[in-house]
Design an enzyme around this catalytic site. Structure first.
Site, mmCIF file in Angstrom:
data_model
loop_
_atom_site.group_PDB
_atom_site.id
_atom_site.type_symbol
_atom_site.label_atom_id
_atom_site.label_comp_id
_atom_site.label_asym_id
_atom_site.label_seq_id
_atom_site.Cartn_x
_atom_site.Cartn_y
_atom_site.Cartn_z
ATOM 1 N N GLY A 17 0.811 -1.213 0.000
ATOM 2 C CA GLY A 17 0.000 0.000 0.000
ATOM 3 C C GLY A 17 0.841 1.258 0.000
ATOM 4 N N ILE A 22 1.020 7.326 4.206
ATOM 5 C CA ILE A 22 2.098 6.857 5.062
ATOM 6 C C ILE A 22 2.978 5.847 4.332
ATOM 7 C CG2 ILE A 22 2.597 5.493 7.135
ATOM 8 C CD1 ILE A 22 0.156 6.865 8.449
ATOM 9 N N TYR A 157 -12.404 -0.903 12.320
ATOM 10 C CA TYR A 157 -11.034 -0.462 12.062
ATOM 11 C C TYR A 157 -10.182 -0.591 13.319
ATOM 12 C CZ TYR A 157 -7.164 2.769 11.125
ATOM 13 O OH TYR A 157 -5.916 3.336 10.983
#
Length: 267
Positions: A17, A22, A157
């Protein structure tokens, strides 16, 4: 005085990712330290764009792009087939969106866990064994302060990020004494692509500036922030690059916070 210089030459690092946010900052930080970096994303267009940007910034960097959806077993297998061995694995791929607990379906919970948890489990299962055999390696899970402060608007999450802490500590125990370290890094509110977009939407909805939206978010949603601003992606990446280095050889099994002091604990 000895000045710490992080040198990752001859190390191969995979960052899942890593076409934005980030993950993108981590990939750049590792490349600046000399590592050969594998950029990963689900879209050919975004992977190629990230490679172009980073090659412009770092013309001497050794970079490779792998298009693979690591939320699936097939995507993880494709990544592993393209890069069978790595010295550093950054399990960064993840997703989040506000939701209502009572309205969420089982399928939505499972989809989120496939991305946030099982991608990291599958890749760690492959690369960690090879690191252990080589006597050196770094596995780093990008968790979140939400793992400790479960947000009511994103319970799924927060739970997924808590799960990463458990996997990280368990794997550190599993490879004890091998020369491989396993750690988790917990960012707080960070000025990443996704959160910045959310702030921009909020600003437009309420007729305020993005800076005011960020301030209001911290005041209402993260009032314990000591930093009293969002972290930058580079600030999070700096921690990750250090943990990936030889200098961090005595740090393992840890949950390292880059949360701006949001979590009210001294441990």
């Amino acid at each position: 005085m000895t000045i710490m210089h992080i040198e990752l030459k001859d190390r191969t690092a995979i960052v899942t990712g890593s076409t934005a946010g980030i993950g993108r900052a981590i990939a750049e930080g590792l490349a600046r330290a000399g590592a050969s970096v594998v950029i990963n994303g689900r879209s050919q267009e975004r992977v190629e764009a990230t490679l172009r940007q980073m090659r412009t910034l770092l013309p001497n960097a050794i970079l490779k792009g792998i298009v693979a959806d690591v939320s699936t077993a097939q995507g993880c297998a494709a990544l592993i087939a393209s890069v069978p061995e790595a010295d550093i694995l950054i399990n960064n791929a993840g997703t989040a969106h506000p939701n209502g607990f009572f309205e969420q379906t089982d399928e939505e919970w499972l989809d989120l866990f496939q991305t946030n948890v099982l991608s990291a489990v599958r890749l760690s299962r492959h690369y960690l064994m090879k690191m252990k055999a080589n006597g050196w390696g770094r596995v780093i899970f990008i968790s979140s302060e939400s793992a400790l402060n479960i947000p009511k608007e994103m319970i799924d999450y927060g739970v997924s990020k808590s799960a990463l802490l458990g996997v990280s500590r368990g794997l550190a125990e599993l490879v004890a004494g091998s020369g491989v370290t396993v750690n988790a890094v917990l960012p707080g509110p960070t000025r990443s692509e996704s959160l910045s977009a959310w702030m921009a939407e909020s600003a437009q909805e309420h007729g305020i500036s993005p800076a005011q939206a960020e301030h209001d978010f911290l005041e209402t949603m993260r009032p314990t922030s000591l930093l009293q601003r969002f972290s930058t992606t580079e600030e999070v990446a700096n921690m990750v690059v250090y943990v990936a280095s030889q200098q961090a050889s005595a740090t393992t099994g840890a949950a390292l916070r880059v949360d701006g002091g949001v979590v009210r604990t001294i441990a």
